[in-house]
Design an enzyme around this catalytic site. Sequence first.
Site, PDB file in Angstrom:
ATOM      1  N   GLY A  12       0.831  -1.205   0.000  1.00 35.37           N
ATOM      2  CA  GLY A  12       0.000   0.000   0.000  1.00 35.37           C
ATOM      3  C   GLY A  12       0.862   1.251   0.000  1.00 35.37           C
ATOM      4  CG  ASP A  69       9.343   5.836  12.843  1.00 37.03           C
ATOM      5  OD1 ASP A  69       8.945   4.670  12.708  1.00 37.03           O
ATOM      6  OD2 ASP A  69       9.449   6.381  13.955  1.00 37.03           O
ATOM      7  N   GLY A 151      -4.518   1.482  12.597  1.00 35.40           N
ATOM      8  CA  GLY A 151      -3.954   2.173  13.769  1.00 35.40           C
ATOM      9  C   GLY A 151      -4.985   2.979  14.528  1.00 35.40           C
ATOM     10  CG  ASP A 153      -6.381   5.879  10.403  1.00 34.96           C
ATOM     11  OD1 ASP A 153      -5.531   6.651  10.897  1.00 34.96           O
ATOM     12  OD2 ASP A 153      -6.235   5.318   9.303  1.00 34.96           O
ATOM     13  CE  LYS A 173      -4.548   7.260   6.710  1.00 37.54           C
ATOM     14  NZ  LYS A 173      -4.372   5.871   7.173  1.00 37.54           N
TER      15      LYS A 173
END
Lengths: 193, 193
Positions: A12, A69, A151, A153, A173
Amino acid sequence: MKEIIIATNNKGKIEEFNDIFENKVILRTLKEVGFEGEIIENGNTFIENALIKCKTIYDIYKKPVLADDSGLCVNALEGAPGVFSARYGDEGLTDKDRYLLLLKNLEGKNDRTAAFVCALVLYKNPNQIYVIQEEFKGEITKNPRGENGFGYDPVFFLKDYDKTVAELPNEIKNKISHRAKASFIMKKIIFAL
Amino acid sequence: MKEIIIATNNKGKIEEFNDIFENKVILRTLKEVGFEGEIIENGNTFIENALIKCKTIYDIYKKPVLADDSGLCVNALEGAPGVFSARYGDEGLTDKDRYLLLLKNLEGKNDRTAAFVCALVLYKNPNQIYVIQEEFKGEITKNPRGENGFGYDPVFFLKDYDKTVAELPNEIKNKISHRAKASFIMKKIIFAL
């Protein structure tokens, strides 16, 4: 720059980068270059962790490396979970366990402001290094909503959209997120080099 | 971004940045904002040192800060003097003492390749950070030549110009140097923010 190794095997993410970089650079995954080791991300900041990933891979293959990160920084928790976002609570937890833990730790707090932060590093060689760290501001909800994304979201609320990130389509997004913002700036650098 | 604090009091540097940024941002020196403390640059890399300078100043004034850290990396000396360039040998030495020490330490070495490296950091706030590290490649001469510039310029030879950096006019140096390269890329970021 013709070819960049991306320090990930996440398909992705690679599709996202290919899209943003308009397929003008060839992106190689860690799998494609044959890397099977583990990278110990023990930095204190997003930038340190992304630099560690880049340096580990560059030192083996001597080719430009791109790594990111990311994490969630909550103001009422003094920036936690931050670099520990993916390991918040305990190693074995699910995403849902983690955001429920976050909601618990925020119980009774009035300040719900937070930001997703992404450090994106392009390590061309030890002397030529480019780092873009961007943010995506929002508020932590009291209850999770939505099924998209991953996560934190479902508990990250965007006033402008009146939705959590997990209620937004991926196409939106991927245009407004912390990683998208960092990638758009990095694109300018990659195209200029 | 309208106003940026530059973590320096060096007038030459500020003029250089004003020139590159086309006077489109107001640059404030440490003196202008009233900073009189000392910043301990104890990082292991140019990027760490520039980040330390930015963070120290940002934490006091809460405004965007630009800082750089530079040095000379000599390949036959495994990157030395690197972050210790300005303190190579001993604290009390002159620039001349230092480049003579470098020539001494390179006696008998065939590989004279080196690079000036500059890490330039724009710290907009703790979540939005931009780092550009660029290099300026050359070779270490056997004897010093030229009177311009400072630091290791008299022993840093550029094949393309058949001159040491200390033999180049400042106008040329300020277009091709490590700091110039980093600044031109940073300009794209500042104008895009």
